[in-house]
Design a protein around this motif. Structure first.
Motif, mmCIF file in Angstrom:
data_model
loop_
_atom_site.group_PDB
_atom_site.id
_atom_site.type_symbol
_atom_site.label_atom_id
_atom_site.label_comp_id
_atom_site.label_asym_id
_atom_site.label_seq_id
_atom_site.Cartn_x
_atom_site.Cartn_y
_atom_site.Cartn_z
ATOM 1 N N ILE A 35 -6.650 14.650 17.349
ATOM 2 C CA ILE A 35 -6.633 15.056 18.757
ATOM 3 C C ILE A 35 -6.653 16.571 18.826
ATOM 4 C CG2 ILE A 35 -5.360 14.952 20.934
ATOM 5 C CD1 ILE A 35 -4.025 12.384 19.876
ATOM 6 N N ASP A 36 -7.653 17.121 19.465
ATOM 7 C CA ASP A 36 -7.751 18.569 19.619
ATOM 8 C C ASP A 36 -6.786 19.066 20.698
ATOM 9 O OD1 ASP A 36 -9.768 18.813 17.711
ATOM 10 O OD2 ASP A 36 -11.361 18.499 19.196
ATOM 11 N N GLY A 37 -6.213 20.220 20.458
ATOM 12 C CA GLY A 37 -5.405 20.869 21.490
ATOM 13 C C GLY A 37 -3.930 20.574 21.459
ATOM 14 N N LEU A 38 -3.454 19.801 20.491
ATOM 15 C CA LEU A 38 -2.023 19.503 20.417
ATOM 16 C C LEU A 38 -1.235 20.781 20.152
ATOM 17 C CD1 LEU A 38 -1.934 16.195 18.344
ATOM 18 C CD2 LEU A 38 -1.601 16.467 20.802
ATOM 19 N N ALA A 39 -0.172 20.968 20.907
ATOM 20 C CA ALA A 39 0.669 22.160 20.778
ATOM 21 C C ALA A 39 2.003 21.868 21.428
ATOM 22 C CB ALA A 39 0.003 23.367 21.449
ATOM 23 N N ASP A 40 2.932 22.775 21.238
ATOM 24 C CA ASP A 40 4.215 22.695 21.917
ATOM 25 C C ASP A 40 3.958 22.528 23.413
ATOM 26 O OD1 ASP A 40 6.660 23.131 23.127
ATOM 27 O OD2 ASP A 40 6.980 25.105 22.255
ATOM 28 N N SER A 41 4.547 21.506 24.013
ATOM 29 C CA SER A 41 4.261 21.195 25.421
ATOM 30 C C SER A 41 4.561 22.359 26.350
ATOM 31 C CB SER A 41 5.056 19.957 25.855
ATOM 32 O OG SER A 41 6.451 20.205 25.779
ATOM 33 N N LYS A 42 5.539 23.192 25.985
ATOM 34 C CA LYS A 42 5.914 24.323 26.845
ATOM 35 C C LYS A 42 4.807 25.375 26.908
ATOM 36 C CE LYS A 42 9.732 25.069 24.531
ATOM 37 N NZ LYS A 42 9.766 23.840 23.676
ATOM 38 N N LYS A 43 3.887 25.350 25.958
ATOM 39 C CA LYS A 43 2.802 26.329 25.918
ATOM 40 C C LYS A 43 1.533 25.810 26.579
ATOM 41 C CE LYS A 43 4.585 28.350 21.634
ATOM 42 N NZ LYS A 43 4.318 28.655 20.208
ATOM 43 N N LEU A 44 1.593 24.612 27.132
ATOM 44 C CA LEU A 44 0.428 23.999 27.760
ATOM 45 C C LEU A 44 0.615 23.912 29.269
ATOM 46 C CD1 LEU A 44 -0.010 20.995 25.289
ATOM 47 C CD2 LEU A 44 -1.326 23.124 25.295
ATOM 48 N N SER A 45 -0.478 23.965 29.993
ATOM 49 C CA SER A 45 -0.418 23.784 31.442
ATOM 50 C C SER A 45 -0.115 22.322 31.756
ATOM 51 C CB SER A 45 -1.744 24.179 32.086
ATOM 52 O OG SER A 45 -2.770 23.271 31.691
ATOM 53 N N GLU A 46 0.336 22.075 32.965
ATOM 54 C CA GLU A 46 0.651 20.702 33.356
ATOM 55 C C GLU A 46 -0.573 19.809 33.287
ATOM 56 O OE1 GLU A 46 2.772 18.234 37.031
ATOM 57 O OE2 GLU A 46 2.654 20.429 37.082
ATOM 58 N N SER A 47 -1.728 20.315 33.739
ATOM 59 C CA SER A 47 -2.947 19.504 33.699
ATOM 60 C C SER A 47 -3.369 19.202 32.265
ATOM 61 C CB SER A 47 -4.081 20.221 34.444
ATOM 62 O OG SER A 47 -4.373 21.472 33.842
ATOM 63 N N LYS A 48 -3.180 20.171 31.369
ATOM 64 C CA LYS A 48 -3.528 19.963 29.963
ATOM 65 C C LYS A 48 -2.588 18.939 29.339
ATOM 66 C CE LYS A 48 -5.810 20.865 26.175
ATOM 67 N NZ LYS A 48 -7.216 20.451 26.009
ATOM 68 N N ARG A 49 -1.298 19.020 29.669
ATOM 69 C CA ARG A 49 -0.346 18.029 29.158
ATOM 70 C C ARG A 49 -0.712 16.627 29.625
ATOM 71 N NH1 ARG A 49 3.699 22.013 30.488
ATOM 72 N NH2 ARG A 49 4.142 20.893 32.426
ATOM 73 N N ASP A 50 -1.049 16.510 30.898
ATOM 74 C CA ASP A 50 -1.395 15.193 31.447
ATOM 75 C C ASP A 50 -2.629 14.623 30.750
ATOM 76 O OD1 ASP A 50 0.711 15.287 33.208
ATOM 77 O OD2 ASP A 50 -0.488 15.968 34.912
ATOM 78 N N SER A 51 -3.607 15.487 30.503
ATOM 79 C CA SER A 51 -4.823 15.050 29.838
ATOM 80 C C SER A 51 -4.548 14.605 28.407
ATOM 81 C CB SER A 51 -5.852 16.195 29.851
ATOM 82 O OG SER A 51 -6.997 15.852 29.111
ATOM 83 N N LEU A 52 -3.772 15.405 27.678
ATOM 84 C CA LEU A 52 -3.445 15.065 26.303
ATOM 85 C C LEU A 52 -2.560 13.826 26.220
ATOM 86 C CD1 LEU A 52 -2.828 18.624 24.811
ATOM 87 C CD2 LEU A 52 -4.583 16.998 24.075
ATOM 88 N N CYS A 53 -1.685 13.661 27.189
ATOM 89 C CA CYS A 53 -0.800 12.499 27.221
ATOM 90 C C CYS A 53 -1.618 11.203 27.222
ATOM 91 C CB CYS A 53 0.112 12.560 28.438
ATOM 92 S SG CYS A 53 1.287 11.196 28.578
ATOM 93 N N LYS A 54 -2.649 11.155 28.019
ATOM 94 C CA LYS A 54 -3.502 9.970 28.092
ATOM 95 C C LYS A 54 -4.200 9.720 26.762
ATOM 96 C CE LYS A 54 -4.367 10.544 33.049
ATOM 97 N NZ LYS A 54 -5.400 10.845 34.079
ATOM 98 N N ILE A 55 -4.670 10.789 26.134
ATOM 99 C CA ILE A 55 -5.373 10.655 24.860
ATOM 100 C C ILE A 55 -4.411 10.183 23.774
ATOM 101 C CG2 ILE A 55 -6.639 11.895 23.067
ATOM 102 C CD1 ILE A 55 -7.650 13.783 25.287
ATOM 103 N N ILE A 56 -3.222 10.778 23.741
ATOM 104 C CA ILE A 56 -2.221 10.403 22.731
ATOM 105 C C ILE A 56 -1.897 8.914 22.829
ATOM 106 C CG2 ILE A 56 0.189 10.708 22.028
ATOM 107 C CD1 ILE A 56 -0.135 13.666 23.065
#
Length: 203
Positions: free
Chosen positions: A43-64
């Protein structure tokens, strides 16, 4: 400590990353997540959640949730936090998340320096959410779930801007407690809430 750390294990060696969200806020549960990533589906873009925008977290959450070998989210309640203390409640939430995985991990990697009581090998990794992808994934799931709870709180208690301060002890949040009183979702054992309750004679 990231990809090179993980590939030392056999291909079929399941490693669960674990992290939490919500240790510091004055209200709501502490949420933990456990994730076993699929090494064949990076999965591309995984990082500490605090360093990600809310929209990016939501997008990655679905992929995870879609591509991981297994994931679970669990929490420890406000009542458990007040009864046990925040550290023990956090470890309890982590334990519940790990035990909730659909696949039993061979090893668990946990963000921080404390370990819950587990039946499999485990390692605590300080700042693991920025070092190990599976912990990063867990931090994202935990943060997204915790934020959902905060949005629900705002809908239920519109006088409190939980959608903005996420229950942290901001000036706005403290002013809301002062003005509107103490809610059942607040952690009574936490200062400055604990002190404020005593000063205002709340129960």
């Amino acid at each position: 400590m990231d990809d090179h750390y993980l590939i030392k294990r056999p291909f079929d060696f399941n490693i669960a990353g674990v992290d939490e969200a919500g240790r510091g806020p004055l209200a709501g549960p502490v949420v933990a997540a456990a994730v076993i990533l699929d090494p064949t589906r990076p999965i591309d873009g995984l990082a500490d959640s605090k360093k990600l925008s809310e929209s990016k977290r939501d997008s990655l959450c679905k992929i995870i949730k879609e591509v991981s070998l297994g994931w679970a989210v669990a929490e420890a309640s406000v009542e458990e936090i007040d009864e046990l203390n925040i550290l023990q409640a956090t470890l309890l939430a982590m334990q519940r998340a790990i035990n909730g995985l659909p696949v039993r991990p061979d090893e668990v990697l946990i963000d921080g320096n404390q370990l819950p009581d587990l039946s499999m090998p485990a390692q605590a990794i300080v700042k693991g959410d920025s070092k190990v992808k599976s912990i990063s994934a867990a931090s994202i799931l935990a943060k997204v779930e915790r934020d959902k709870i905060m949005y629900d709180y705002h809908n239920k208690y519109p006088d409190f801007s939980f959608h903005l301060h996420k229950a942290y002890g901001t000036k706005q949040h403290l002013a809301e407690i002062e003005r509107f009183g103490y809610l059942s979702v607040h952690r009574r054992s936490f200062n400055p809430v604990k002190t404020m309750i005593s000063r205002l004679g709340m129960k």
